[in-house]
Motif scaffolding. Structure first.
Motif, short mmCIF file in Angstrom:
data_model
loop_
_atom_site.label_atom_id
_atom_site.label_comp_id
_atom_site.label_asym_id
_atom_site.label_seq_id
_atom_site.Cartn_x
_atom_site.Cartn_y
_atom_site.Cartn_z
N PHE A 45 0.86 -1.19 0.00
CA PHE A 45 0.00 0.00 0.00
C PHE A 45 0.90 1.23 0.00
CE2 PHE A 45 0.99 -0.82 4.39
CZ PHE A 45 1.08 0.43 5.00
N ALA A 46 0.28 2.38 -0.20
CA ALA A 46 1.05 3.63 -0.31
C ALA A 46 1.46 4.11 1.07
CB ALA A 46 0.22 4.70 -1.03
N ALA A 47 2.52 3.54 1.59
CA ALA A 47 2.98 3.87 2.94
C ALA A 47 3.63 5.25 2.97
CB ALA A 47 3.98 2.83 3.42
N ALA A 48 3.64 5.83 4.16
CA ALA A 48 4.33 7.11 4.36
C ALA A 48 5.83 6.90 4.21
CB ALA A 48 4.01 7.65 5.75
N GLU A 49 6.54 7.98 4.01
CA GLU A 49 8.00 7.92 3.98
C GLU A 49 8.49 7.35 5.30
OE1 GLU A 49 11.82 8.77 2.16
OE2 GLU A 49 9.77 8.80 1.37
N GLN A 50 9.28 6.30 5.22
CA GLN A 50 9.73 5.62 6.44
C GLN A 50 10.96 6.29 7.04
OE1 GLN A 50 7.86 2.56 7.76
NE2 GLN A 50 6.63 4.05 6.63
N VAL A 51 10.94 6.46 8.35
CA VAL A 51 12.04 7.08 9.07
C VAL A 51 12.57 6.06 10.08
CG1 VAL A 51 12.77 8.97 10.56
CG2 VAL A 51 11.00 9.35 8.83
N GLU A 52 13.72 5.53 9.80
CA GLU A 52 14.29 4.48 10.64
C GLU A 52 14.47 4.98 12.08
OE1 GLU A 52 18.07 1.34 10.62
OE2 GLU A 52 17.92 2.95 9.13
N ASP A 53 14.10 4.13 13.03
CA ASP A 53 14.24 4.40 14.46
C ASP A 53 13.34 5.53 14.97
OD1 ASP A 53 16.15 2.40 14.69
OD2 ASP A 53 17.81 3.78 14.27
N SER A 54 12.39 5.96 14.18
CA SER A 54 11.46 6.98 14.69
C SER A 54 10.54 6.36 15.73
CB SER A 54 10.64 7.57 13.54
OG SER A 54 9.89 6.57 12.88
N PRO A 55 10.09 7.14 16.70
CA PRO A 55 9.23 6.59 17.76
C PRO A 55 7.86 6.21 17.22
CG PRO A 55 9.38 8.98 17.94
CD PRO A 55 10.36 8.57 16.89
N ILE A 56 7.20 5.30 17.92
CA ILE A 56 5.84 4.94 17.57
C ILE A 56 4.92 5.26 18.74
CG2 ILE A 56 6.51 3.16 15.92
CD1 ILE A 56 5.80 1.04 18.03
N THR A 57 3.72 5.71 18.41
CA THR A 57 2.71 6.03 19.43
C THR A 57 1.66 4.94 19.42
OG1 THR A 57 3.04 8.42 19.21
CG2 THR A 57 0.95 7.68 20.13
N VAL A 58 1.34 4.45 20.62
CA VAL A 58 0.41 3.33 20.76
C VAL A 58 -0.74 3.74 21.66
CG1 VAL A 58 0.15 0.95 21.55
CG2 VAL A 58 2.28 1.67 20.46
N TRP A 59 -1.98 3.54 21.16
CA TRP A 59 -3.17 3.79 21.96
C TRP A 59 -3.71 2.46 22.48
CZ3 TRP A 59 -6.85 7.38 18.65
CH2 TRP A 59 -6.26 8.63 18.48
N VAL A 60 -3.93 2.39 23.78
CA VAL A 60 -4.52 1.18 24.37
C VAL A 60 -5.47 1.57 25.49
CG1 VAL A 60 -2.55 -0.32 23.85
CG2 VAL A 60 -2.63 0.92 26.04
N ASP A 61 -6.33 0.64 25.88
CA ASP A 61 -7.11 0.83 27.10
C ASP A 61 -6.25 0.41 28.29
OD1 ASP A 61 -7.05 -1.90 26.67
OD2 ASP A 61 -9.19 -2.22 27.04
N ALA A 62 -6.77 0.63 29.47
CA ALA A 62 -5.98 0.35 30.68
C ALA A 62 -5.59 -1.12 30.78
CB ALA A 62 -6.76 0.78 31.92
N SER A 63 -6.46 -2.01 30.30
CA SER A 63 -6.19 -3.45 30.42
C SER A 63 -5.04 -3.90 29.54
CB SER A 63 -7.45 -4.26 30.08
OG SER A 63 -8.47 -4.01 31.01
N ARG A 64 -4.72 -3.12 28.51
CA ARG A 64 -3.64 -3.50 27.61
C ARG A 64 -2.33 -2.77 27.92
NH1 ARG A 64 -7.58 -6.83 26.78
NH2 ARG A 64 -8.83 -4.92 26.85
N GLU A 65 -2.32 -1.95 28.95
CA GLU A 65 -1.06 -1.30 29.32
C GLU A 65 0.05 -2.31 29.61
OE1 GLU A 65 -0.87 2.19 31.84
OE2 GLU A 65 -3.07 2.31 31.79
N PRO A 66 -0.25 -3.46 30.26
CA PRO A 66 0.81 -4.45 30.47
C PRO A 66 1.45 -4.94 29.18
CG PRO A 66 -1.05 -4.92 31.90
CD PRO A 66 -1.50 -3.86 30.95
N ALA A 67 0.70 -4.93 28.08
CA ALA A 67 1.27 -5.35 26.80
C ALA A 67 2.36 -4.39 26.36
CB ALA A 67 0.18 -5.42 25.73
N VAL A 68 2.10 -3.11 26.52
CA VAL A 68 3.08 -2.10 26.13
C VAL A 68 4.30 -2.15 27.06
CG1 VAL A 68 3.48 0.36 25.72
CG2 VAL A 68 1.23 -0.64 25.23
N THR A 69 4.05 -2.31 28.34
CA THR A 69 5.15 -2.41 29.30
C THR A 69 6.03 -3.61 29.01
OG1 THR A 69 3.79 -1.36 31.02
CG2 THR A 69 5.71 -2.64 31.74
#
Length: 456
Positions: A45-69
């Motif tokens: 698909f027509a992806a955005a210009e990729q920037v190596e090592d750029s940060p990613i933002t993740v949205w989760v509910d409270a129950s999925r915070e352990p997944a991010v941790t």
């Protein structure tokens, strides 16, 4: 799996795809950027210009915070910004509304979003009013290996698959079973119910002989899936693309509503949310049995109620007397990757981890994993801990996944909102569910019309 169960799964997939078609499909075209930021078709698909090592933002509910941790601990070199939101719970629409604002602004999108709902792929795959690609990135066109995608349970990606393109990864399965407290059943001399009729009879007996003990709650809007989806009530159906059908006058819908009303009246069904402090305080040691999704294991029994090992058993979903077992399907969250992400390789690593890695799905997740290898380990963990009293709980849970009733469909809106708007306030004021069925159906039909469906 039985032939009947297999046909149910096939039918459910066809209906899901049809509902998605009715909502409109995204036509993907053009060249995508590869992982290094250059041209190519690495992701399909027509992806955005990729920037190596750029940060990613993740949205989760409270129950999925352990997944991010857990991910941050396993991959400290990947920069992750965690943002919590309501997880789209109860069909709130927050996921779509937030993304719509970012579509208008042309910036600010998260890289990954978790949603508790199963229908977001319908809108998230569509081209935006601004003429841009939909938020959800295609996942099976080059971003993920097919071998990895094949690791998910059969049919578990269907709700997020539109016209052959996978737009989301299932976090957990949510088939209903019947949980029971063996200690209390033994103390009272009761048997585990196998039918809805026996469930109602147990409610009458429990109310008369042990007032204060309960068999569930109607305080959460997802009870629509448990009691109506699980009782084969044709209340929320999309029999063909762009068509919605609801029949609250159906025999099953009437019977299950009468059962609910009777149990609300005798006190064996209460109105506190399962997740409220009041429920845990008042009923932690008084819940004799309850129909509910397999994620009750961690979220309710091992979570809020803190029920110790060796008390809870798992029985098959309830059926109507003389009828076939039909499980409800109560959520089972979905992870989405953003088509706007500038670091899709990090997104890929994150999504593979949170859906399949032991560190979250086996060790920290409250639900039954959708990824098969993780599910097997999760079940083994429950067995090793001796949590359930019945040795066949693995079979009961896995069989229920193939017994989900195909007559309750996924559309571009949630059935929970109409129930929360019409029925929950009414029963809080002492009205019966049966008396509210016409108004509930009317509200469902109004929502269908607003969402572009023809009501039949």
């Amino acid at each position: 799996m039985s032939q009947q169960s297999s046909s149910r799964r096939r039918a459910a997939r066809l209906i899901t795809a049809g509902a998605a078609v009715a909502a409109g499909l995204l036509v993907l075209s053009g060249c995508s950027s590869d992982a290094s930021g250059g041209g190519g078709d690495a992701y399909g698909f027509a992806a955005a210009e990729q920037v190596e090592d750029s940060p990613i933002t993740v949205w989760v509910d409270a129950s999925r915070e352990p997944a991010v941790t857990a991910f941050q601990e396993a991959y400290p070199d990947i920069d992750v910004t965690l943002e919590t939101y309501d997880g789209n719970a109860g069909g709130s629409g927050s996921f779509q509304s937030k993304i719509s604002l970012m579509d208008q602004a042309g910036e600010g999108w998260p890289d990954v979003v978790f949603s508790t709902q199963q229908n977001d792929a319908i809108w998230a795959s569509k081209e935006t009013p601004q003429g841009e690609p939909g938020f959800a990135a295609p996942l099976n066109k080059g971003l993920f290996d097919q071998d990895f995608l094949d690791g998910f349970a059969e049919g578990s990606l269907d709700y997020a698959t539109i016209d052959g393109t996978v737009y989301g990864l299932r976090n957990d399965l949510a088939q209903t079973v019947f949980y029971y407290n063996q200690r209390l059943l033994d103390e009272f001399g009761y048997e585990v119910p196998t039918t809805w009729e026996e469930y109602a009879e147990l409610g009458d007996k429990l109310a008369a002989e042990h007032p204060g003990y309960i068999l569930g709650s109607m305080g959460d809007s997802f009870m629509t899936y448990v009691y109506y989806g699980g009782s084969e009530s044709p209340v929320f159906q999309s029999p063909e693309p762009g068509v919605f059908h609801s029949d609250t006058e159906d025999e099953h819908a009437q019977k299950i509503s009468e059962i609910i009303d009777g149990m609300l009246a005798n006190g064996t069904l209460v109105q506190d949310s399962f997740f409220s402090p009041e429920f845990a305080a008042n009923y932690a040691d008084k819940l004799v049995g309850v129909p509910g999704p397999v994620w009750y294991t961690g979220a309710i029994f091992q979570g809020g109620l803190a029920t110790p090992a060796g008390e809870i058993g798992v029985a098959p979903p309830l059926a109507w007397e003389g009828g076939d077992i039909a499980a409800g399907n109560v959520g089972g969250g979905v992870w989405y990757a953003s088509s706007h992400s500038k670091n899709l390789e990090a997104v890929k690593t994150f999504l593979e981890f949170v859906t399949s890695a032991d560190e979250f799905q086996v060790e920290a997740s409250s639900g039954y994993p959708a990824y098969t290898s993780a599910a097997e380990k999760w079940l083994d963990k429950q067995a090793e801990a001796g949590y359930f009293v019945n040795d066949d709980f693995k079979t009961v849970m896995s069989d229920a996944a193939g017994q989900i009733w195909d007559g309750w469909n996924v559309t571009s809106w949630s059935p929970e909102t109409a129930w929360a708007k019409v029925v929950i306030p009414a029963i809080a004021e002492g009205e019966t569910v049966v008396s509210q069925l016409p108004a509930w159906q009317k509200e469902l039909e109004n929502e269908a019309t607003v969402n572009g469906y023809t009501v039949e």
